[in-house]
Scaffold this motif. Structure first.
Motif, PDB file in Angstrom:
ATOM      1  N   PHE A 199     -61.750 -70.744   7.402  1.00  0.00           N
ATOM      2  CA  PHE A 199     -61.926 -72.026   6.724  1.00  0.00           C
ATOM      3  C   PHE A 199     -63.387 -72.220   6.317  1.00  0.00           C
ATOM      4  O   PHE A 199     -63.690 -72.616   5.178  1.00  0.00           O
ATOM      5  CB  PHE A 199     -61.455 -73.144   7.656  1.00  0.00           C
ATOM      6  CG  PHE A 199     -61.859 -74.524   7.238  1.00  0.00           C
ATOM      7  CD1 PHE A 199     -61.257 -75.143   6.151  1.00  0.00           C
ATOM      8  CD2 PHE A 199     -62.839 -75.216   7.935  1.00  0.00           C
ATOM      9  CE1 PHE A 199     -61.633 -76.423   5.768  1.00  0.00           C
ATOM     10  CE2 PHE A 199     -63.216 -76.488   7.567  1.00  0.00           C
ATOM     11  CZ  PHE A 199     -62.602 -77.093   6.474  1.00  0.00           C
ATOM     12  N   THR A 247     -55.556 -88.289  -0.189  1.00  0.00           N
ATOM     13  CA  THR A 247     -56.014 -87.268  -1.129  1.00  0.00           C
ATOM     14  C   THR A 247     -54.850 -86.755  -1.977  1.00  0.00           C
ATOM     15  O   THR A 247     -55.004 -86.536  -3.188  1.00  0.00           O
ATOM     16  CB  THR A 247     -56.671 -86.101  -0.372  1.00  0.00           C
ATOM     17  OG1 THR A 247     -57.798 -86.587   0.369  1.00  0.00           O
ATOM     18  CG2 THR A 247     -57.144 -85.023  -1.330  1.00  0.00           C
ATOM     19  N   GLU A 259     -61.544 -82.002   8.683  1.00  0.00           N
ATOM     20  CA  GLU A 259     -60.911 -81.364   7.527  1.00  0.00           C
ATOM     21  C   GLU A 259     -60.064 -80.160   7.968  1.00  0.00           C
ATOM     22  O   GLU A 259     -58.967 -79.939   7.453  1.00  0.00           O
ATOM     23  CB  GLU A 259     -61.981 -80.900   6.535  1.00  0.00           C
ATOM     24  CG  GLU A 259     -62.695 -82.025   5.839  1.00  0.00           C
ATOM     25  CD  GLU A 259     -61.754 -82.854   4.991  1.00  0.00           C
ATOM     26  OE1 GLU A 259     -61.113 -82.286   4.085  1.00  0.00           O
ATOM     27  OE2 GLU A 259     -61.647 -84.064   5.235  1.00  0.00           O
ATOM     28  N   HIS A 272     -65.362 -81.884   1.985  1.00  0.00           N
ATOM     29  CA  HIS A 272     -63.974 -82.139   1.589  1.00  0.00           C
ATOM     30  C   HIS A 272     -63.506 -81.240   0.454  1.00  0.00           C
ATOM     31  O   HIS A 272     -62.337 -81.258   0.067  1.00  0.00           O
ATOM     32  CB  HIS A 272     -63.868 -83.616   1.171  1.00  0.00           C
ATOM     33  CG  HIS A 272     -62.482 -84.109   0.923  1.00  0.00           C
ATOM     34  ND1 HIS A 272     -62.139 -84.820  -0.201  1.00  0.00           N
ATOM     35  CD2 HIS A 272     -61.338 -84.007   1.654  1.00  0.00           C
ATOM     36  CE1 HIS A 272     -60.852 -85.129  -0.159  1.00  0.00           C
ATOM     37  NE2 HIS A 272     -60.348 -84.644   0.959  1.00  0.00           N
ATOM     38  N   ARG A 332     -60.401 -78.548   1.126  1.00  0.00           N
ATOM     39  CA  ARG A 332     -59.085 -79.168   1.292  1.00  0.00           C
ATOM     40  C   ARG A 332     -58.626 -79.828  -0.011  1.00  0.00           C
ATOM     41  O   ARG A 332     -57.445 -79.787  -0.353  1.00  0.00           O
ATOM     42  CB  ARG A 332     -59.097 -80.194   2.426  1.00  0.00           C
ATOM     43  CG  ARG A 332     -57.731 -80.829   2.670  1.00  0.00           C
ATOM     44  CD  ARG A 332     -57.638 -81.452   4.050  1.00  0.00           C
ATOM     45  NE  ARG A 332     -58.467 -82.628   4.207  1.00  0.00           N
ATOM     46  CZ  ARG A 332     -58.025 -83.874   4.007  1.00  0.00           C
ATOM     47  NH1 ARG A 332     -56.773 -84.091   3.620  1.00  0.00           N
ATOM     48  NH2 ARG A 332     -58.829 -84.895   4.210  1.00  0.00           N
ATOM     49  N   GLY A 367     -64.420 -71.978   2.435  1.00  0.00           N
ATOM     50  CA  GLY A 367     -64.965 -73.243   1.966  1.00  0.00           C
ATOM     51  C   GLY A 367     -66.347 -73.068   1.365  1.00  0.00           C
ATOM     52  O   GLY A 367     -66.654 -73.609   0.301  1.00  0.00           O
ATOM     53  N   LEU A 401     -55.982 -79.630   7.515  1.00  0.00           N
ATOM     54  CA  LEU A 401     -55.328 -78.478   6.892  1.00  0.00           C
ATOM     55  C   LEU A 401     -54.299 -77.850   7.823  1.00  0.00           C
ATOM     56  O   LEU A 401     -53.218 -77.434   7.381  1.00  0.00           O
ATOM     57  CB  LEU A 401     -56.371 -77.433   6.483  1.00  0.00           C
ATOM     58  CG  LEU A 401     -57.068 -77.646   5.143  1.00  0.00           C
ATOM     59  CD1 LEU A 401     -58.156 -76.605   4.946  1.00  0.00           C
ATOM     60  CD2 LEU A 401     -56.067 -77.591   3.987  1.00  0.00           C
ATOM     61  N   ALA A 429     -51.324 -80.055   7.643  1.00  0.00           N
ATOM     62  CA  ALA A 429     -50.642 -79.949   6.343  1.00  0.00           C
ATOM     63  C   ALA A 429     -49.747 -78.715   6.289  1.00  0.00           C
ATOM     64  O   ALA A 429     -48.680 -78.731   5.658  1.00  0.00           O
ATOM     65  CB  ALA A 429     -51.670 -79.918   5.221  1.00  0.00           C
ATOM     66  N   VAL A 488     -57.322 -77.057  -2.180  1.00  0.00           N
ATOM     67  CA  VAL A 488     -55.989 -76.640  -1.731  1.00  0.00           C
ATOM     68  C   VAL A 488     -54.940 -77.660  -2.163  1.00  0.00           C
ATOM     69  O   VAL A 488     -53.860 -77.306  -2.656  1.00  0.00           O
ATOM     70  CB  VAL A 488     -55.969 -76.457  -0.202  1.00  0.00           C
ATOM     71  CG1 VAL A 488     -54.548 -76.246   0.309  1.00  0.00           C
ATOM     72  CG2 VAL A 488     -56.854 -75.278   0.213  1.00  0.00           C
ATOM     73  N   THR A 489     -55.253 -78.938  -2.016  1.00  0.00           N
ATOM     74  CA  THR A 489     -54.328 -79.998  -2.401  1.00  0.00           C
ATOM     75  C   THR A 489     -54.117 -80.013  -3.909  1.00  0.00           C
ATOM     76  O   THR A 489     -52.995 -80.215  -4.385  1.00  0.00           O
ATOM     77  CB  THR A 489     -54.856 -81.365  -1.940  1.00  0.00           C
ATOM     78  OG1 THR A 489     -55.103 -81.327  -0.533  1.00  0.00           O
ATOM     79  CG2 THR A 489     -53.843 -82.467  -2.223  1.00  0.00           C
TER      80      THR A 489
END
Length: 213
Positions: free
Chosen positions: A9, A109, A171, A137, A140, A13, A175, A178, A143-144
């Motif tokens: 991550f 989000t 965060e 942020h 994520r 990121g 994830l 999610a 990804v969203t």
């Protein structure tokens, strides 16, 4: 497994945050983050809006005038939708009011991006956008955006150093939640594999101990 995922991550990121936006953009979308006292844009959100203004200026120098879309609904402790307070902040900073559009229904989000996508597609089915949030942020949000089918790239505004560690952990947990089914399945597979390997080695360990006696 969790430690390995956290390192991935952080790595992905950081890598994504260094990618540069090279395509055209018809919209600059700013994600909301809550208001102070129900009406005032906090420093965290002001940083996003300032970064959005700079990105808008950069895109405008290329001959385009993208719409700046503020995204954020009204929370139970807020006196107006976040998107309206965000738009007011931009206007006080000298940004043209006619280039601002508001998305004022979202509370997460996922909803930020889903509802913003609907507005952009309605106006221009072939749109491209730049999404602005804080640097912690970015991954994520990216990804969203991919999951919700938003055609755009995410960029980040600076975050205070004291806030960054806790925000990154939050965060990461978000994830994991999610994709909880996928993570649960992989975690179970890793656990069962470890138990199977231990079971294969256990008889030989016992035999060696008996032989020693």
């Amino acid at each position: 497994y969790v430690a390995f995922m956290f390192l991935c991550f952080l790595f992905y990121g950081a890598l994504y945050g260094r990618l540069r936006v090279r395509r055209r953009a018809d919209y600059v979308v700013v994600l909301g983050s809550g208001l102070i006292g129900g009406t005032t844009v906090p420093p965290l959100l002001a940083g996003r809006l300032d970064r959005a203004r700079k990105e808008h200026a950069r895109l405008s120098r290329r001959g385009r005038r993208p719409v700046l879309l503020t995204s954020g609904g009204q929370g139970p402790d807020e006196k107006l939708p976040e998107s309206h307070a965000m738009a007011d902040y931009l206007v006080t900073q000298g940004f043209p009011a006619d280039l601002i559009e508001r998305e004022d229904r979202s509370t997460t989000t996922d909803e930020n991006l889903t509802f913003s996508k609907a507005l952009m597609e309605k106006a221009n089915p072939d749109y491209r956008c730049v999404i602005v949030t804080n640097n912690y942020h970015v991954f994520r949000a990216a990804v969203t955006a991919r999951r919700t089918g938003v055609r755009g790239h995410v960029i980040g505004a600076p975050t205070a150093s004291y806030f960054w560690p806790s925000a990154m952990i939050r965060e990461f947990v978000a994830l994991l939640v999610a994709y909880r089914r996928t993570n649960a399945a992989i975690f179970l597979l890793v656990l069962l594999s470890g138990l199977f390997i231990w079971w294969l080695g256990w008889p030989s360990t016992g035999a060696v101990a008996l032989a020693g006696q």
